[in-house]
Structures are given as structure tokens and as C-alpha cells.
Design a protein around this motif. Structure first.
Motif, PDB file in Angstrom:
ATOM      1  N   GLN A  99      12.558  -4.472  -5.491  1.00 14.74           N
ATOM      2  CA  GLN A  99      13.365  -4.248  -6.689  1.00 14.74           C
ATOM      3  C   GLN A  99      12.640  -4.726  -7.942  1.00 14.74           C
ATOM      4  O   GLN A  99      12.703  -4.086  -8.990  1.00 14.74           O
ATOM      5  N   PRO A 128       0.828  -1.210   0.000  1.00 13.25           N
ATOM      6  CA  PRO A 128       0.000   0.000   0.000  1.00 13.25           C
ATOM      7  C   PRO A 128       0.862   1.258   0.000  1.00 13.25           C
ATOM      8  O   PRO A 128       0.443   2.300  -0.438  1.00 13.25           O
ATOM      9  N   ALA A 129       2.070   1.141   0.488  1.00 16.84           N
ATOM     10  CA  ALA A 129       2.920   2.318   0.572  1.00 16.84           C
ATOM     11  C   ALA A 129       3.412   2.753  -0.807  1.00 16.84           C
ATOM     12  O   ALA A 129       3.878   3.871  -0.976  1.00 16.84           O
ATOM     13  N   PHE A 130       3.314   1.881  -1.791  1.00 21.46           N
ATOM     14  CA  PHE A 130       3.911   2.198  -3.082  1.00 21.46           C
ATOM     15  C   PHE A 130       2.888   2.262  -4.203  1.00 21.46           C
ATOM     16  O   PHE A 130       3.142   1.803  -5.298  1.00 21.46           O
ATOM     17  N   LYS A 131       1.711   2.810  -3.895  1.00 22.08           N
ATOM     18  CA  LYS A 131       0.683   2.823  -4.930  1.00 22.08           C
ATOM     19  C   LYS A 131       0.942   3.854  -6.018  1.00 22.08           C
ATOM     20  O   LYS A 131       0.374   3.760  -7.095  1.00 22.08           O
ATOM     21  N   GLY A 132       1.755   4.833  -5.733  1.00 21.00           N
ATOM     22  CA  GLY A 132       1.986   5.909  -6.709  1.00 21.00           C
ATOM     23  C   GLY A 132       2.990   5.481  -7.757  1.00 21.00           C
ATOM     24  O   GLY A 132       3.588   4.420  -7.674  1.00 21.00           O
ATOM     25  N   PRO A 133       3.149   6.345  -8.795  1.00 17.10           N
ATOM     26  CA  PRO A 133       4.237   6.093  -9.739  1.00 17.10           C
ATOM     27  C   PRO A 133       5.526   6.167  -8.933  1.00 17.10           C
ATOM     28  O   PRO A 133       5.707   7.075  -8.123  1.00 17.10           O
ATOM     29  N   VAL A 181       9.298   6.642  -7.623  1.00 16.56           N
ATOM     30  CA  VAL A 181      10.554   7.342  -7.818  1.00 16.56           C
ATOM     31  C   VAL A 181      11.610   6.320  -7.413  1.00 16.56           C
ATOM     32  O   VAL A 181      11.507   5.735  -6.335  1.00 16.56           O
TER      33      VAL A 181
END
Ligand SMILES: Nc1nc2c(ncn2[C@@H]2O[C@H](COP(=O)(O)OP(=O)(O)O)[C@@H](O)[C@H]2O)c(=O)[nH]1
Ligand SMILES: Nc1nc2c(ncn2[C@@H]2O[C@H](COP(=O)(O)OP(=O)(O)O)[C@@H](O)[C@H]2O)c(=O)[nH]1
Lengths: 517, 517
Positions: free
Chosen positions: A208, A164-169, A171
Motif C-alpha cells: 500500500q 520484482p513483481a511490481f517493477k512497472g508503473p 495499476v
């Protein structure tokens, strides 16, 4: 016959056939625990009992389900039975599926262990299940995922990683930049090399991999296909393949079909309950309130808040049930049956005035022997519950003239026992009626007392000493319901001990009114 | 070496010896589940994380504990290690002991099953445990029970049956009266018959046994002794024996000693933790916050509400700990370690610039091979955690002149890592400090946003688009913490997007103040 994830799919048609040909079915469940929260007591109404069990026991899991089918062969005047012992476990289908949290009770697991219960079979090979609402929501989610991947370029999202912490595009964090640049260079070289058809990337973390998927999507719009694979030693890595848009579509299509098939399989054990419902056959159980509640809760629908709704739901899923614990503790059986626990009941019903029924197992793999004691394996318990039912049903026949060779499951003689669940411990309300109002016995001789936590049984006995023997049902540390043995004294209680310094006393009627507010 | 209920008592002295001779210890735990309730996120402070884990994870059970001891042999320049793999389960000692309810998470059990975890060993043979408070309360209860039976005539209360509904002096229910009268007659005849020394009563229910105990107590004040026994087939029945007061006392005395011995055994696995505490040895773990919390919770004391109290408790039970996950994600290790999960870390630390340490197992029964992958068995994980620790410790030595042959567990070089626990996922606070204040990084670039449940990542990205890339930590469906990648922009946020129709935005500072109220 043990049924697990491994043989469920191939056995299912046989199970359906067994249900359809049967005269009646017997069931039993084993759970990871029994009691939690508010204690049941002897003055519970069926409605109170329902609420206590709902709160307390549905957090435990039904992990073994026994189904035994009984089919009468008129020519041979005997029953043919088929016993199935299902191991059940809610292995999550995927990340969209709910990851069930369930309770265990140490003493219950210890009890099962003493009966040689195979926990590994449950957790390694348990059959999964979904209730209809869960099935619908997963089906919706799957449809949406498919639609989405049709409509946008995100054709290769990592199937295994979505924090859930990485739902965005993403970086790319500084520390991973050189690693990702490296990978991209490798893919580029691979795409230029006409000899190579696939490229295995180095083993790396889920995070990764996620970065690789995203970076590859940005850099190489077309012509490649990424796929995460798992090595023997469980290392996971990405394999890059060259693929035309045509090929990619085909792969995508196959994946989708597999997704739907997987969802169908995930409904799993719930299909057995659906078949039982559909068959409309009589379902017999021993002391089956908990079994019934667990079955509804896991395979049909979370138990309703409302008691009447529960009754409708139960009646809808099991249109016709019969509880052998209720039968055996009701006359004409009761006078002949000193012990009604399933093990003893089975023994008692083999002897006069009862008779051991004529039963044969359909095949070796369905068989249990009543000699080798497998008590508390659900399949066996279902089987002997069926035996008990037949013995008692036939006993009802012995009051007929002439005595029929057997009493079938749909006999009117059985009607007084149908669609009623035995209520444990309660003396004056023997059953919960699933198809009508519950009994409301007179409880004018019952009183509610609250007192300091230091009180013991002797203090209560002392308080009521003027009225003879009492029966005490503890509610908690500071209150109890007290029933007079000599009901005639009831009228005197409030007048004599109605006022006290250290305690508070109420009639049962008043107590019910105040607790219902 | 697998340690279960069956060999714990005989092995315990060896375990103590191993602890005492060791230079340091490595531990690991396996649990029935990991997460429940509020989600952890990337901007948790260590204190917030503690509270989330306390609420969410301590309802799960630690069911396997790995302990590996490492002893340096100076002559041979190598470590000797002994690995113990404990199976743990809170089998209730008796009716006075608490009957533990614990949670399981389906995905975690499924994970363990895939690692061939033996659940039957846990539930069949798990070592029991009591924390000091539980031990005290059971000891008090036992003392009281002994005192009571000294002081009154109730010398033979059924040990196995005490339903809360029947705490009062029993009135024999109508349906049991003839049965009880029968039994009393049998006992009477038996007492008169000088030939017979013992009388076996018929098998009956626990409730009936309770009635028999009470009736016999009333009717036959002296000269007999009742004892409940269990047959092969688990049927339980009462045996009546003639006994002089002298004989009864002797039996009573023996029973008491057995009671105390049983209580001592019930402390079980907690004794291992007590020995570790007492030894004061360095305890190494990998990503050990959960292990530590579970160990404290099950074997020392329920986790405190107060965060500082937790730190004291943790430091008290484990005076000196070291987390290899923290080490490996801190320089000088980090630059050489792309993956810090235990499996990969172990492999990475075997190669340059690190070096595989020189280790030998004390004996065959203590051995694991790093080739046969037993990852996620607690004993094995403890072992490879110890390997990782030695490799990293020795690596610190390579910056010394001359390079020492090894860095011992008490080396000052290791101090920066001691008594700190790795905090997962959080970028700007790497550890929880058990012996001092936690780090408080500047979070002026972080904002709390609340919004309608319909919002997706893209909506948040959109909202912050003027400030460049953001990092989103979802709290729940309707709120998130958002960190700017370009911290210089932080000052502009509230001015530019501080007011919105559909959302509410706060600085991290304001958010912390409002949530702490
Ligand atoms: N009032 C009353 N309660 C009983 C009697 N026997 C058992 N109980 C209670 O009912 C519970 C269930 O016992 P039982 O019906 O024998 O076992 P089951 O058939 O396996 O559910 C026990 O834990 C007791 O609290 C009895 O004869 N009279
Ligand atoms: N910010 C960040 N989070 C990560 C990274 N790798 C893993 N995570 C997160 O941390 C969690 C734990 O992963 P990891 O540390 O690799 O596994 P463990 O060593 O077995 O606990 C994952 O579920 C991810 O949510 C990373 O490189 N950066």
C-alpha cells in the motif's frame, strides 16, 4: 578485546596502530562448519586438497576472527601483545546488497556451543564486510540511483519496497482504490491547510505504501515530500511534508552523503584484512589453511578455480605467513612434541627443552590468561598461537652460539617455514608451498582400487595380504587408495593381483592420469 | 512456556495431555532462512510453487516451533489456552547419526535478531529430532554394533574416534611406538599390582587413544576394561580397570540399555509431531505452507519429488488443517480486512464487525500478553493465530439465526477452508488443495515473453502498449509472464506482436506445454 558492530568504528584506528607497531601478527578463525562434500584423505596432493576444501568448506561462514599483535620491547626483553576478538556477520546493507546464504554444520555449532561461543553476539552485533568487487558494484549501483533521481521526477521512491513483481508503473488494484483515493484526499486537504507542516498517514502494508508513493507522485507534482518512518512497535507509515524544491534538494543532498557513509561502513571488517596486507607483517596461524581460505573468500575475492591463481591471491593478501602446526610437526620440534593440537602444543612449549616466552598484555582489555582456558575463542587462539610461535622461534636460537635472547619474526632461521601451509592427514607431503612448486613424493607403492559397495576394510586387507600391512585411504564407498607398508613389494602388485573379477586396480600414476583427463 | 533440551523430557507428558484435551491446535515455525534459488511469482501454479519451495527453502532449518492448544470450557464460555515455544536443533546423537548441514540467510537471521530471538538457546539447548527413517537406521546400526561386540573380542572399541582413514587394523606409526610400548608396560604393572583397582592413563590425542585401545586388545585378552573419560577441562584420557568376564558383561549390559535410552531421547521433538498426528485435531496456522513443508521435511520424511505424494504425506501427518491467511483473504472476511499479515490481522479482528474472543491462559507459565508485543516468537505467533481463528470462526456464526455463542473447530461452517493452504502472491489461485485437484483458472490473457537481459519493465510495457495495462511477473533476467488487464484483448496479442526480432512470445498454454516436456 571483543570487537563488534557497536565499537568497530571507534576502535579501528587503534587496531591499525597495533598492526603497524607490531613485529608479527597471529590470527585465528571460527567457522559455522568444517566439512561438506568430498572427503579429504591421506593421499591428497595439496592441489586436490585445495579443490576439496574450496568446494566443501567455503559455503560455511567465518563468524569470529582473532587477531593478536606482538611487539618486542628491546629494553625490557619482552613482547607486548594486544588481542582482538572480532564478531563478524554479513548483515545486508540494503536491497541492492547481496543477501548471503551460508551453510552450518550441526556438529560444529554444537562444538562452539560447548565452548560457550556467543552466537547472539554474531547475529546481533557482527561486523559486516564487503570484498572489493562487492564494494565496487554497490558503489556503481548507488551512483546510478543518485544519477537517476537527479534526472527524473521519481524523487521519492519508497526506499524499502521494490518487489520484482511490481517493477512497472502500477495499476491500482480494485480492492485498494478507495483506500488510495482517501489518502489523496487527505493530502490535498493538508496542502491547503497553511497551519499544518506535516501529515502522518495511517499504518499500512509495504504494498500500500508503494501505491501511495506512486499515486502521490502522479497527483502532486511539486511542493510535497514523502518519507517512510518506523514507529516504536515497528509499524511503518508515511509522513507527508510540505517542501519547496530548494528544501527538497537539500534533504536529497544529505541523504546522498549518508548513503556514501553507509557504504563505507559496510566495507567493515574487510578493512582490517586490507590493513594486514598493507602492513606486510608476518602472519602466524595454527593449521591455518582453512582460516586463510575463508579470509580470502569472504574479504578479498571468491576463491579461484585455478590452484596457481589461489597461491598468487594468498601470497598477495598475506605476503608472509607461518603455520605453527607445520613447525611443530617438523624437526627440530617434532621429536619433542608428541601432540600438535593447539591446546597441548601450548602446554608442551612451556616446558623444557622449550621455554615460556616473556609476554605482557598491553592493557587489561587486551588480556587473556592462559590459566582460565578460553580455548577456541578466536582472539585467545590467536594469542596462544603467537606464544607457540615465539617459543619455537626462540628454540631455534638455542642451537646458535651464543644463544640470542630472542629470534625475531624476520630471522633467516625461520625461512624454511615461511609461506608454507600445513596439510592435514597427508603423511608424505607435509605442506602446501605458496611460493613455489609443491613436493611430489614417490608413490609407486600406492594403488587405486575400485570395488563393490559391499566391500569392507577386511576385503581390501585380504586382497593385499601377500604384500604385508597396508594403509587404506577411502575415497568413497566403492574406491580407495591403498599404500603398502613395505614399499619393496610395490613392483609385484600389478603382476599378482592386477586382474580381478570383482575389483579394478591401477597404479597411483595411472590413476592420476585418468582422473586428470 | 519455553521448551528446550533441558526440560523437554519432563514436560512431554504435559504436552501430550494438552494436545489430547484441546479442541484445536495452532502452530508456527521460525526458520534460518526463507528463499533460495528460483523466485516465486504471481503466475505460479500450486504445483510449481511446491517445487520452487522444495528446492529453495528446505535447506534452511526450522529452529523454533510454536504450539498453542485451545480448549473450550462450556460452563465458562471461554477458551483455555496453553502456549509452548520449542527450541529445536539437530545435535548429532553420535558418529553414526547424520551431521546435518543446513543453510542460513543473512537477512532472515538479522530479522530474527531484531525480534530478540535467542540463537544461543537454539544451539545450546535445542531439542534434537529424528524422522522415522533416521530412527530406524540408527536403531539398525546400534543393533548391529551390539551384535558384533557380542560375537567378537572387540568389546572395547573407542566410542569417540573412528576416522575413515583408519578403518583397518592399525599399524602403529614409528613416532608413536615408544609411547604405546610405555602404556602397555604401565598396564602390565597395574595388572600385577593387587592393591590397585584402576589406572588412569595420561591425556593424549584421539588417535593415540585409538592406538591404545587396539594395542591393549591385542596384548591383554582378558581381565581388563578400558574406558575413555573426560576431565573438567575437557581433556580426554583412558581409565583401565580390572574386570572379570562377569563384571565386563554387566557393564556391557548397562551400556546397551543406556544406548537404547539415548536413541529414544534422540527422536526428541519428532514425538510432538507424532502426537499431533495421532490426535487428529484441527491444526491452525497463518500462511502455513512453509511451516508445513519444514515440519514434514524435518520430522516426518524428506519432501517427495512428486506433488501428489506431497499432498498425501501432508494430509497423513496433518489430517485436518486450516490457514488463517487464506480465511482472512477470502470473503466474508476479506471485505473487512485490509491487511492480512498476522500482526495487523490480530488487531483488526479485535474490533467490529469482529470481536475479541474470550480466552484465558491455563497458567502463568503458558501466558502471553497481546500488549507486550512478542510477535515472531513462534509460541506467541501460534497463540495469536489461534485467536484470529476463533474470531473469524465466530464471525461466521454471526450470519446464523440465532447467533451461537461460538463456532467449534469441527463446525461445517469451516469446511470451505479446511485442508487448503494459502498460496502467496498468486492472484487467481488463492490456495493449494491438499485433498483434491487444484484450481485451474483461465489464463488466456497471459503470455510468456523472452528477451535480452538488457530489457527493463518499460520495454515490456512498450511491447504490450497496444493492449492497455499489463501485469508483469518476472521469471528471470530474460523472461517474464505478462498478464493483460483487459482480458478482451487477449485474442489480438499473438496476431499483432507474435513475431519479433529481439523477443519471443508464447501463449501461457504453449509455455506450460513446452516447460513440462
Ligand atoms: N596419520 C595421523 N593422523 C592423525 C594423527 N593425529 C590426528 N590425525 C588426524 O588429523 C586430524 C586432526 O587432528 P589434530 O591435528 O590433532 O587436531 P588440530 O591440531 O586441532 O587440527 C584428526 O581428525 C585425525 O584424522 C596422527 O598422529 N597420525
Ligand atoms: N498482488 C498483491 N501482492 C501483495 C499485496 N500485499 C503484499 N503482496 C506481496 O505478498 C508478499 C507477502 O506480503 P504479506 O502477505 O503482506 O505478508 P505476510 O502475511 O506476513 O506473509 C509481499 O512481499 C508482496 O510481494 C497485495 O495487496 N496485492
Amino acid at each position: 578485546m571483543n570487537i563488534t558492530r557497536k565499537n568497530f568504528k571507534e576502535t579501528f584506528p587503534l587496531i591499525v596502530e597495533s598492526i603497524n607497531e607490531a613485529d608479527f601478527l597471529a590470527i585465528d578463525g571460527e567457522f559455522t562448519g568444517l566439512t561438506n562434500g568430498r572427503k579429504s584423505h591421506s593421499f591428497d596432493t595439496p592441489e586436490e586438497r585445495y579443490h576439496k576444501l574450496k568446494e566443501g568448506t567455503c559455503d560455511f561462514l567465518l563468524v569470529q576472527f582473532g587477531l593478536c599483535t606482538f611487539t618486542y620491547k628491546h629494553e625490557e626483553k619482552k613482547y607486548i601483545s594486544k588481542a582482538y576478538n572480532f564478531y563478524i556477520f554479513p548483515t545486508p546493507l540494503n536491497r541492492q546488497a547481496s543477501d548471503v546464504r551460508f551453510l552450518c554444520q550441526a556438529s560444529s555449532l554444537d562444538f562452539l556451543a560447548r565452548q560457550s561461543f556467543d552466537f547472539n553476539k554474531v547475529f546481533y552485533e557482527g561486523i559486516p564486510y564487503l570484498n572489493p568487487a562487492e564494494e565496487q558494484s554497490l558503489s556503481d549501483a548507488l551512483q546510478e540511483r543518485h544519477n537517476q533521481s537527479m534526472n527524473n521526477e521519481l524523487t521519492y521512491v519508497s526506499p524499502s519496497y521494490e518487489s520484482p513483481a511490481f517493477k512497472g508503473p502500477l495499476v491500482i488494484p480494485e480492492e485498494h482504490k478507495s483506500f488510495i483515493a482517501d489518502i489523496c484526499k487527505k493530502i490535498e486537504t493538508f496542502l491547503k491547510d497553511e497551519q499544518e507542516t506535516s501529515l502522518q498517514l495511517p499504518v499500512c502494508t509495504a504494498y500500500q505504501r508503494k501505491l501511495i508513493y506512486e499515486a502521490a507522485r502522479k497527483r502532486f507534482k511539486m511542493g510535497i515530500q514523502l518519507d517512510t518512518q518506523t514507529a516504536e512497535n515497528r509499524d511503518r507509515f508515511i509522513v507527508v511534508k510540505k517542501a519547496s524544491e530548494e528544501e527538497k534538494k537539500l534533504v536529497e543532498q544529505k541523504k546522498r552523503e549518508a548513503d556514501w557513509e553507509e557504504l563505507k561502513d559496510a566495507v567493515g571488517f574487510s578493512n582490517v584484512i586490507r590493513e594486514i596486507t598493507r602492513s606486510g607483517k608476518l602472519v602466524v596461524g595454527h593449521n591455518m589453511m582453512l582460516d586463510l581460505m575463508h579470509v580470502l573468500h569472504q574479504f578479498a575475492s571468491p576463491l579461484p578455480e585455478d590452484y596457481e591463481e589461489f597461491k598468487s591471491l594468498a601470497h598477495c593478501v598475506f605476503p608472509r605467513i607461518c603455520d605453527t602446526k607445520l613447525m611443530s610437526s617438523t624437526n627440530p620440534f617434532k621429536v619433542n612434541i608428541p601432540m600438535t593440537d593447539l591446546g597441548n602444543l601450548t602446554k608442551i612449549l612451556e616446558r623444557a627443552p622449550f621455554a615460556k616466552p616473556n609476554i605482557e598484555f598491553a592493557a587489561e582489555e587486551h588480556s587473556y590468561s592462559t590459566v582460565a582456558n578460553q580455548l577456541h575463542e578466536a582472539g585467545y587462539d590467536a594469542y596462544i598461537t603467537g606464544l607457540c610461535f615465539i617459543s619455537m622461534a626462540n628454540f631455534l636460537g638455542t642451537f646458535q652460539v651464543p644463544i640470542p635472547s630472542r629470534i625475531p619474526a624476520n630471522s633467516p632461521l625461520l625461512e624454511p617455514f615461511v609461506n608454507k601451509l600445513y596439510v592435514m592427514m597427508v603423511v608424505d607431503i607435509p605442506y602446501m608451498n605458496l611460493v613455489g612448486a609443491d613436493l611430489k613424493p614417490n608413490r609407486d607403492h600406492v594403488f587405486h582400487v575400485s570395488f563393490p559397495a559391499s566391500w569392507r576394510t577386511s576385503d581390501i586387507v585380504q586382497l593385499f595380504s601377500a604384500f604385508g600391512h597396508v594403509y587404506i585411504a577411502w575415497i568413497n564407498d566403492t574406491s580407495a587408495l591403498v599404500g603398502l607398508n613395505y614399499k619393496d613389494n610395490a613392483g609385484l602388485v600389478m603382476k599378482t593381483i592386477g586382474e580381478g573379477e570383482s575389483y579394478k586396480i591401477q597404479t597411483y600414476k595411472d590413476y592420476c592420469q585418468t582422473t586428470q583427463v
